[in-house]
Scaffold this active site. Sequence first.
Site, mmCIF file in Angstrom:
data_model
loop_
_atom_site.group_PDB
_atom_site.id
_atom_site.type_symbol
_atom_site.label_atom_id
_atom_site.label_comp_id
_atom_site.label_asym_id
_atom_site.label_seq_id
_atom_site.Cartn_x
_atom_site.Cartn_y
_atom_site.Cartn_z
ATOM 1 N N GLN A 107 0.852 -1.198 0.000
ATOM 2 C CA GLN A 107 0.000 0.000 0.000
ATOM 3 C C GLN A 107 0.883 1.241 0.000
ATOM 4 O OE1 GLN A 107 -3.359 -0.749 3.123
ATOM 5 N NE2 GLN A 107 -1.691 -2.149 3.459
ATOM 6 N N ILE A 109 3.573 4.121 -1.140
ATOM 7 C CA ILE A 109 3.729 4.894 -2.364
ATOM 8 C C ILE A 109 5.156 5.430 -2.450
ATOM 9 C CG2 ILE A 109 1.283 5.499 -2.554
ATOM 10 C CD1 ILE A 109 1.826 8.079 -1.051
ATOM 11 N N HIS A 125 -1.514 1.229 -4.258
ATOM 12 C CA HIS A 125 -1.927 2.632 -4.130
ATOM 13 C C HIS A 125 -1.100 3.572 -5.005
ATOM 14 C CE1 HIS A 125 -3.895 1.844 0.084
ATOM 15 N NE2 HIS A 125 -4.538 1.280 -0.914
ATOM 16 N N CYS A 133 -1.143 13.873 -15.749
ATOM 17 C CA CYS A 133 -2.055 14.972 -16.053
ATOM 18 C C CYS A 133 -3.483 14.495 -15.829
ATOM 19 C CB CYS A 133 -1.865 15.411 -17.492
ATOM 20 S SG CYS A 133 -3.034 16.706 -17.990
ATOM 21 N N CYS A 136 -4.684 14.933 -20.138
ATOM 22 C CA CYS A 136 -4.051 14.239 -21.265
ATOM 23 C C CYS A 136 -3.162 13.101 -20.765
ATOM 24 C CB CYS A 136 -3.272 15.224 -22.145
ATOM 25 S SG CYS A 136 -1.719 15.793 -21.416
ATOM 26 N N GLY A 195 3.099 -4.478 8.900
ATOM 27 C CA GLY A 195 2.995 -3.020 9.079
ATOM 28 C C GLY A 195 1.786 -2.369 8.447
ATOM 29 N N ALA A 239 8.885 -4.200 12.190
ATOM 30 C CA ALA A 239 9.031 -5.017 10.987
ATOM 31 C C ALA A 239 10.486 -5.366 10.665
ATOM 32 C CB ALA A 239 8.400 -4.288 9.798
HETATM 33 P P1 NAD Z 1 -1.284 3.085 8.382
HETATM 34 O O1 NAD Z 1 -0.490 4.333 8.475
HETATM 35 O O2 NAD Z 1 -2.741 3.144 8.444
HETATM 36 O O3 NAD Z 1 -0.838 2.066 9.522
HETATM 37 C C1 NAD Z 1 0.464 1.788 9.809
HETATM 38 C C2 NAD Z 1 0.553 0.483 10.574
HETATM 39 O O4 NAD Z 1 1.923 0.202 10.765
HETATM 40 C C3 NAD Z 1 -0.111 0.506 11.957
HETATM 41 O O5 NAD Z 1 -0.878 -0.655 12.108
HETATM 42 C C4 NAD Z 1 1.091 0.474 12.924
HETATM 43 O O6 NAD Z 1 0.814 -0.245 14.100
HETATM 44 C C5 NAD Z 1 2.121 -0.241 12.090
HETATM 45 N N1 NAD Z 1 3.519 0.056 12.432
HETATM 46 C C6 NAD Z 1 4.060 1.207 12.871
HETATM 47 N N2 NAD Z 1 5.400 1.076 13.015
HETATM 48 C C7 NAD Z 1 5.691 -0.187 12.663
HETATM 49 C C8 NAD Z 1 6.911 -0.935 12.586
HETATM 50 N N3 NAD Z 1 8.101 -0.391 12.885
HETATM 51 N N4 NAD Z 1 6.846 -2.220 12.171
HETATM 52 C C9 NAD Z 1 5.665 -2.794 11.854
HETATM 53 N N5 NAD Z 1 4.487 -2.136 11.900
HETATM 54 C C10 NAD Z 1 4.504 -0.850 12.294
HETATM 55 O O7 NAD Z 1 -0.815 2.433 7.076
HETATM 56 P P2 NAD Z 1 -1.577 1.614 6.055
HETATM 57 O O8 NAD Z 1 -2.634 0.787 6.705
HETATM 58 O O9 NAD Z 1 -0.512 0.980 5.321
HETATM 59 O O10 NAD Z 1 -2.369 2.629 5.065
HETATM 60 C C11 NAD Z 1 -2.417 4.026 5.046
HETATM 61 C C12 NAD Z 1 -2.213 4.626 3.663
HETATM 62 O O11 NAD Z 1 -1.311 5.690 3.747
HETATM 63 C C13 NAD Z 1 -1.556 3.702 2.702
HETATM 64 O O12 NAD Z 1 -2.511 3.403 1.790
HETATM 65 C C14 NAD Z 1 -0.441 4.447 1.978
HETATM 66 O O13 NAD Z 1 -0.800 4.721 0.652
HETATM 67 C C15 NAD Z 1 -0.330 5.713 2.706
HETATM 68 N N6 NAD Z 1 0.994 5.924 3.320
HETATM 69 C C16 NAD Z 1 2.116 5.495 2.694
HETATM 70 C C17 NAD Z 1 3.344 5.690 3.286
HETATM 71 C C18 NAD Z 1 4.570 5.209 2.566
HETATM 72 O O14 NAD Z 1 4.537 5.031 1.364
HETATM 73 N N7 NAD Z 1 5.661 4.921 3.276
HETATM 74 C C19 NAD Z 1 3.445 6.331 4.520
HETATM 75 C C20 NAD Z 1 2.255 6.775 5.128
HETATM 76 C C21 NAD Z 1 1.035 6.559 4.520
HETATM 77 ZN ZN ZN Z 2 -2.005 17.432 -19.945
#
Ligand code: NAD
Ligand code: ZN
Length: 251
Positions: A107, A109, A125, A133, A136, A195, A239
């Site tokens: 999930q 990005i 995601h 754009c 286009c 995570g 993690a």
């Molecule tokens: P979330 O932010 O909703 O949840 C994060 C989860 O990670 C929680 O359950 C938390 O307990 C757990 N966590 C925190 N630290 C941890 C660690 N060190 N090890 C393991 N687990 C840990 O995230 P989500 O459910 O993935 O979704 C939220 C949306 O936000 C995603 O769809 C994403 O697109 C976006 N997002 C992306 C990023 C990124 O790309 N790094 C960062 C923030 C949000």
């Molecule tokens: Zn354009």
Amino acid sequence: MKAPEKRVAELLKAARRILFITGAGISAESGIPTFRGSTAAFQHGLTEEGIPFEEALSRPSFQRYPELSWKYFFQLERSLRGKQPNRGHEAIAALEGRGRQVCVATQNIDGLHQQAGSSLVIELHGNLRRLVCTRCAQAENRVSFDALPALPRCPACGEILRPDIVLYEERLPEKALDLLAEEEAAGFDLVFSVGTTSFFNYVVEPVLAAARRDIPTVEINPEETPISESVAFRFPGRAGLVLEKLVGGAV
Ligand code: NAD
Ligand code: ZN
């Protein structure tokens, strides 16, 4: 190594096809804040304007107030800038080869799984640094958003640009879903959820489907989630730390 760790390390060693579902938590140790949970970027889930972040980053809000959404796209991009994959991403990438196939459905990005060397990454995601754009076919990859104006516009047609990410109230990219379905149809012999708050059905279902078929399932998350009671193994730790140990015993 404690018994459950040893058991999962053995399963990893024997597995031929592994699925990792990952969320913001796997990138937390790279210094990228999650949205929810204890290291969250948004206090009480609210933006500075006092609105829920899900609303600021939703499709209707982007259509009505693109500058507000862009304020948070810039903030997100700054939070990813210069961040490197951590031992969690690296452990997953290290599992590839030696007759093992590893599919990562993320999930996130942030592109860190690819940067760590994982070759099959399904970006559910999208990717923040790819700008598209809204009118286009113009698309470009950006290393940083620094040189962009507050409301970036398409160099080809002048319409508003947006990051190629899934906003709240938008559908997931069909290509990504098809690819995940194909991989699931080919079968997995071990499924991890790492995570993620397991908020969305499309990240919950692959884990529950595996559990129903007695395929071993593993969750790594310091906090409990809706799938915690259904998985065969649960590691309530960070993690990177947990994956390093588990994979270290398997490769
Ligand atoms: P979330 O932010 O909703 O949840 C994060 C989860 O990670 C929680 O359950 C938390 O307990 C757990 N966590 C925190 N630290 C941890 C660690 N060190 N090890 C393991 N687990 C840990 O995230 P989500 O459910 O993935 O979704 C939220 C949306 O936000 C995603 O769809 C994403 O697109 C976006 N997002 C992306 C990023 C990124 O790309 N790094 C960062 C923030 C949000
Ligand atoms: Zn354009």
